[in-house]
Design an enzyme around this catalytic site. Structure first.
Site, PDB file in Angstrom:
ATOM      1  N   ARG A  36      19.630   2.163  -7.862  1.00  0.00           N
ATOM      2  CA  ARG A  36      20.623   3.079  -7.013  1.00  0.00           C
ATOM      3  C   ARG A  36      20.489   2.143  -5.576  1.00  0.00           C
ATOM      4  O   ARG A  36      21.226   2.791  -4.732  1.00  0.00           O
ATOM      5  CB  ARG A  36      20.274   4.381  -7.088  1.00  0.00           C
ATOM      6  CG  ARG A  36      18.682   4.682  -6.630  1.00  0.00           C
ATOM      7  CD  ARG A  36      18.491   6.014  -6.481  1.00  0.00           C
ATOM      8  NE  ARG A  36      17.192   6.450  -6.134  1.00  0.00           N
ATOM      9  CZ  ARG A  36      16.420   7.637  -6.250  1.00  0.00           C
ATOM     10  NH1 ARG A  36      17.260   8.604  -6.656  1.00  0.00           N
ATOM     11  NH2 ARG A  36      15.455   8.115  -5.848  1.00  0.00           N
ATOM     12  N   ILE A  42      10.367   0.774  -4.348  1.00  0.00           N
ATOM     13  CA  ILE A  42       9.367   1.430  -3.075  1.00  0.00           C
ATOM     14  C   ILE A  42       8.332   0.110  -2.890  1.00  0.00           C
ATOM     15  O   ILE A  42       8.260  -0.273  -1.527  1.00  0.00           O
ATOM     16  CB  ILE A  42       8.880   2.660  -3.545  1.00  0.00           C
ATOM     17  CG1 ILE A  42       9.590   3.517  -3.533  1.00  0.00           C
ATOM     18  CG2 ILE A  42       7.754   2.871  -2.230  1.00  0.00           C
ATOM     19  CD1 ILE A  42      10.633   3.889  -2.447  1.00  0.00           C
ATOM     20  N   GLY A 188      -5.970   9.348   1.318  1.00  0.00           N
ATOM     21  CA  GLY A 188      -5.784   8.456   0.115  1.00  0.00           C
ATOM     22  C   GLY A 188      -5.494   7.108   0.816  1.00  0.00           C
ATOM     23  O   GLY A 188      -5.437   6.940   1.867  1.00  0.00           O
ATOM     24  N   ALA A 189      -5.117   6.394  -0.233  1.00  0.00           N
ATOM     25  CA  ALA A 189      -4.971   4.785   0.331  1.00  0.00           C
ATOM     26  C   ALA A 189      -3.730   4.813   1.348  1.00  0.00           C
ATOM     27  O   ALA A 189      -3.840   4.180   2.307  1.00  0.00           O
ATOM     28  CB  ALA A 189      -4.588   3.800  -0.966  1.00  0.00           C
ATOM     29  N   ILE A 190      -2.743   5.489   1.028  1.00  0.00           N
ATOM     30  CA  ILE A 190      -1.637   5.603   1.912  1.00  0.00           C
ATOM     31  C   ILE A 190      -2.003   6.225   3.242  1.00  0.00           C
ATOM     32  O   ILE A 190      -1.474   5.452   4.398  1.00  0.00           O
ATOM     33  CB  ILE A 190      -0.345   6.178   1.197  1.00  0.00           C
ATOM     34  CG1 ILE A 190       0.169   5.552  -0.016  1.00  0.00           C
ATOM     35  CG2 ILE A 190       0.861   6.229   2.234  1.00  0.00           C
ATOM     36  CD1 ILE A 190       1.333   6.411  -0.754  1.00  0.00           C
ATOM     37  N   GLY A 276      -0.016  13.131  -1.338  1.00  0.00           N
ATOM     38  CA  GLY A 276       0.389  13.057  -2.773  1.00  0.00           C
ATOM     39  C   GLY A 276       1.538  12.538  -3.128  1.00  0.00           C
ATOM     40  O   GLY A 276       2.641  12.078  -2.191  1.00  0.00           O
ATOM     41  N   HIS A 449     -20.673 -21.530  -3.007  1.00  0.00           N
ATOM     42  CA  HIS A 449     -21.619 -21.117  -1.769  1.00  0.00           C
ATOM     43  C   HIS A 449     -20.788 -22.260  -0.762  1.00  0.00           C
ATOM     44  O   HIS A 449     -20.319 -23.129  -1.109  1.00  0.00           O
ATOM     45  CB  HIS A 449     -22.840 -21.549  -1.777  1.00  0.00           C
ATOM     46  CG  HIS A 449     -23.365 -21.458  -0.494  1.00  0.00           C
ATOM     47  ND1 HIS A 449     -23.845 -20.154  -0.162  1.00  0.00           N
ATOM     48  CD2 HIS A 449     -24.075 -22.311   0.250  1.00  0.00           C
ATOM     49  CE1 HIS A 449     -24.428 -20.200   1.059  1.00  0.00           C
ATOM     50  NE2 HIS A 449     -24.421 -21.494   1.351  1.00  0.00           N
TER      51      HIS A 449
END
Lengths: 470, 455
Positions: A36, A42, A188-190, A276, A449
């Site tokens: 749409r 997103i 949270g993450a956002i 959320g 290394h």
């Protein structure tokens, strides 16, 4: 009323939907995607990718502040918020175009418009209302819902975006000016990514979290580590705190926050809601078809089946974890199952999670607490960045890599990281978990290394009392 | 290079088999579709057909070899224009890959490093636990799965969990990519009580202390028999399968029996009439009629034609009726698929063919696997009534007793009728008493008024 028949119609062109469509086409199914708004969903347009572009800017800006430490001279470093946003949008645009190209290359038909389902014979019919208002009906043997999700809002508590002062991720991604102060609700993450971005660019940021720690999905030790790092950067973090009231004022917004039983008023220029996610389940005709919806998300089994013949659901619309890579993988599993291949449902405990704030956070599997809760006797390994040569050379000596093993079987139950580039490191442990290695194979693996990845080795060694460099 | 002929898997669960005999010899020209060898599994003997065309260059596994792993190279085939040099090439390339035995040994020694390392870091208290494990591994190297040539594919975690759970990995099917045995397979097997690893004489101290013998494992020694008063018949594949499946079913499936008496006179009459009028070669048996009657009853009571799974009750749309056939050394259950769609003549001739081939152990796996319901008939052996053990994952099994003349009460008067007692054993997880009873009350009139089953 145009009509065309497909083997598969995918509703939603995000990372779940378009990947499912490409895989279906590879397997010889005649496939269409209904979108749409923008291909890429997103994730590409208003999520994962544009925020990474913004955070890249704030990381570079942060390094400029530290120029002298690296022997560089940089005076009068400034930023142009308009140009920052413009770059972020350009990155998103480029990738969205790329998805269109991929779909075309794979002979997937893209149908622009908004889909609604109606009762059909083999699978629900898909009625698409185009941008011109005209409707067309399509039929397919299988229909996959990949409509994604959006920010959750709680209008009753005033936790509702107005697009000007109170933002969701969408507005926060395209600021017109740089706000002097911001209140981020939800850690949270956002929430933490935006908090990190705006704080680095100089805004005074306050984060409010309801539970007793930030990034509540992560291991407790990582949360503590993160809190210390953010507070050092100047963020104000309120845990066990609840926004009781939120109202807009002439100059911005005023929030009444209850912390430790006391109410406190905070005035800020902007507010970002990150409380959320809720599934996009509305206006699709799902109720009429009898699709089961619980707490804003479609209920589907491990293969995406909804119980309604021919209708499947994958990705964010089916619930947590709301991650692009989970959606893509579910899409592939669902399509392969439809095509009759021998597949297994995804092992949800092996989905890595990455947060791109500064410092970065990444994890996979069980936290130490969750492992114990599940009845495991554990062995825990830790290795700090300060013991790693590459980290010190990079000037990134703050961070930690933690591993959790089952004491009996040696299974790597979980890995938790905070520090520079850990979002790129985590995959090593994800592969190890997928292949079901035990501590023995990890110990025998040679790590290059000097790399940050050596810490992954050391953390495993530490779990068995054998760390070499700390 | 020569084409490798591999040991075929005759069923999804087959891991090894006996190469009973070769039907071709080295130097024979063969073409695709030719039968080249016979292979015996736990339940059947099957013919191996050639896939490619060429000349048998070398037979690598002799006829009569037992425990040949699936996918082991059993012979080399020379393509047109190839001579023996291609054979050498093929063999040297197979030997360049680590030879199977060495590979297994190499793996053994490698894994046995691990516990040593582990105990080093875990400290003293762990050492004791490691001893039997290591001993088990050492004795296990002569066990099955080691002499075949296909490598056992399992994740490190699966190997360790199997070791700790005393599970023989070679008895499992892997659900991972390319049949790799992964954690979920071991977890499922441990839950189902799959066969334990052979650990006889695991360590000297175990031998002297029989109380420490592995749980669930019955040794000859544990019977405390006097030497010379018995002989031991080795377990063949079929016996092992029967032992494992019946034990699991009787332990895990909540069984209950329902029995009823059914009058047979009219069925016997109809049978005589049918056979009198039937064309040459068709002879319908009572059992054939029972198969048809059961199939119809299953379809009429769909909730009885079901299997239990943790994800939900599986309702079968067809009545695939398995019939227990006693054969030398055991029994097998060939299946009449979609029996409700087949007439008596069709059922009869199919059953005759299946039973004959079952006795020769020549059924194909798909002919004895599956089945939604079973019939076991011991009537011809004079058994009055008995209750069979459920043949998982089926929900019910019907045990058929002998038809015999019995005094019955008809219209309040004593009369003589041919009666038989049938017992329906049900899996209570899926078939409740009332469902089982419904099935029986659908079955009874079909037999007592047998014309109705002809419809």
């Amino acid at each position: 009323m145009a009509s065309e028949n497909f083997d598969l119609i995918v509703i939603g062109g995000g990372p779940g939907g378009y990947v499912a469509a490409i895989r279906a086409s590879q397997l010889g199914l005649k496939t269409a995607v209904v979108e749409r708004e923008h291909l890429g969903g997103i994730c590409l347009n208003w999520g994962c990718i544009p925020t990474k572009a913004l955070l890249r800017t704030s990381d570079i800006y942060h390094l400029f502040q530290r120029a002298e430490e690296f022997g560089l001279k940089a005076d009068n470093v400034r930023f142009d918020i308009e140009a920052i946003v413009k770059r972020s949008r350009k990155v998103a645009g480029r990738l969205s175009g790329g998805v269109g190209h991929l779909l075309k290359k794979n002979k997937v038909t893209v149908i622009d418009g908004e889909a609604k389902l109606e009762k059909g014979s083999q699978a629900p019919k898909v009625v698409v209302k185009g941008k011109d208002g005209e409707s067309a009906t399509y039929e397919a043997k299988h229909v996959i819902l990949a409509t994604g999700a959006r920010a959750r809002t709680i209008p009753a508590a005033g936790l509702e975006p107005d697009g000007k002062t109170i933002w969701t991720y969408k507005e926060a991604m395209v600021p017109e000016t740089m706000p002097a102060s911001i209140l981020v609700i939800g850690s949270g993450a956002i929430g933490m990514e935006f908090a990190s971005f705006y704080s680095t660019l100089g805004a005074k940021v306050t984060v409010v979290e309801m539970v007793d720690r930030i990034l509540p999905a992560e291991d407790e030790e990582i949360s503590q580590h993160a809190k210390k790092a953010f507070e050092k950067q100047g963020l104000k973090i309120l845990t066990k705190a609840q926004v009781e009231k939120l109202e807009t004022t002439k100059s911005g917004a005023k929030a009444t926050i209850k912390v430790d039983g006391k109410s406190e008023a905070v005035e800020v220029e902007k507010v970002i809601l990150a409380i959320g996610i809720t599934g996009n389940v509305e206006n699709l005709g799902l109720e009429e078809l009898g699709v089961k919806i619980e707490r804003g998300h479609v209920v589907a089994d491990g293969y995406g089946a909804t119980g309604v013949p021919g209708l499947y659901a994958i990705g964010d619309v089916t619930g947590a974890p709301w991650l692009a890579h989970k959606a893509s993988h579910e899409g592939v599993i669902c399509v392969e199952k439809i095509a009759g291949q021998d597949v297994h449902p995804m092992n949800k405990s092996n989905i890595p999670g990455c947060t791109y704030c500064h410092p970065q956070i990444a994890s996979v599997g069980l936290t130490e607490a969750k492992a114990k809760e599940a009845g495991h006797e554990v062995r825990v390994g830790r290795f700090p960045f300060v013991g790693n040569g590459k980290a010190i050379a990079l000037g990134e000596d703050q961070g930690l890599i933690k591993t959790v093993f089952d004491k009996k079987t040696g299974e790597l139950l979980g890995a938790h990281m905070i520090g520079a580039e850990v979002t790129e490191l985590i995959q090593g442990y994800v592969v190890a978990r997928q292949l079901e290695t035990t501590e023995a194979e990890l110990m025998h693996t040679v790590f290059a290394h000097p790399t940050l990845s050596e810490m992954m080795h050391e953390s495993v060694l530490d779990a068995y009392g054998r760390a070499l460099h700390y | 290079m020569a084409i490798e002929i591999l040991m075929p898997a005759l069923s999804p669960t087959m891991e090894e088999g006996t190469l009973s005999r070769w039907l071709v010899k080295e130097g024979d020209e063969i073409k695709s579709g030719d039968v080249i060898a016979e292979i015996e599994t736990d339940k059947a003997t099957m013919e191996v057909e050639a896939v490619d065309e060429g000349r048998i260059g070398k037979i690598l596994v002799e006829g009569g070899s037992e425990g040949v792993k699936v996918n082991a190279v059993i012979a080399l085939l020379l393509e047109e224009g190839e001579d023996e040099s291609a054979l050498k090439e093929a063999q040297s390339s197979t030997s360049q890959k680590p030879p199977p035995d060495n590979e297994v040994k190499g793996k053994e020694s490698k894994t046995s490093e691990t516990p040593a390392e582990r105990s080093e870091s875990r400290g003293q208290e762990q050492d004791e636990d490691e001893v039997p494990d290591r001993a088990k591994r050492a004795s296990g190297s002569s066990d099955k799965g080691r002499n075949g040539s296909s490598r056992l594919k399992a994740s490190p975690l699966a190997k360790r969990m199997a070791e700790q759970g005393g599970l023989d990995l070679s008895t499992l099917d892997g659900s991972g990519p390319n049949g790799r045995i992964v954690k979920r397979d071991v977890e499922a097997a441990l839950k189902d009580g799959a066969p334990k690893a052979a650990t006889k004489d695991a360590a000297p101290e175990t031998k002297s202390a029989p109380a420490k013998a592995e749980p669930g494992k019955i040794s000859v020694e544990s019977l405390h028999l006097e030497e010379g008063t018995y002989e031991v018949v080795p377990l063949d594949g079929m016996r092992k399968t029967i032992a494992r499946r019946m034990t699991a079913s009787f332990r895990d499936v909540p069984h209950f029996p329902l029995n009823i008496d059914i009058e047979l006179d009219r069925l016997l009459e109809l049978r005589s009439e049918l056979n009198r009028k039937a064309p040459e070669g068709v002879k319908v048996s009572v059992n054939d009629m029972l198969i048809r009657a059961c199939a119809l009853a299953l379809i009429r009571v769909p909730e009885s034609n079901a299997s239990y799974t943790d994800e939900g009750l599986v309702l079968h749309k067809h009545a695939d009726v398995a019939v227990a056939v006693a054969i030398d050394g055991g029994l097998i259950t060939p299946v009449i698929k979609k029996a409700e769609t087949k007439g008596l003549a069709a059922i009869s001739s199919e059953m005759k063919d299946l039973a004959a081939r079952a006795r020769e152990r020549k059924l194909k796996p798909e002919e004895f696997q599956g089945g939604t319901f079973s019939i076991s008939n011991l009537g011809m052996m004079g058994i009055k009534s008995f209750a069979s053990i459920i043949n998982e994952p089926q929900g019910m099994i019907l045990s058929v007793g002998a038809g015999e003349k019995r005094p019955v009460v008809k219209n309040d008067a004593l009369a003589i009728a041919t009666m038989m007692t049938v017992t329906l054993t049900c899996d209570h997880r899926v078939v409740d008493g009332s469902v089982g009873a419904k099935f029986l009350s659908a079955l009874k009139p079909l037999i007592e008024d047998p014309v109705t089953m002809l419809l």
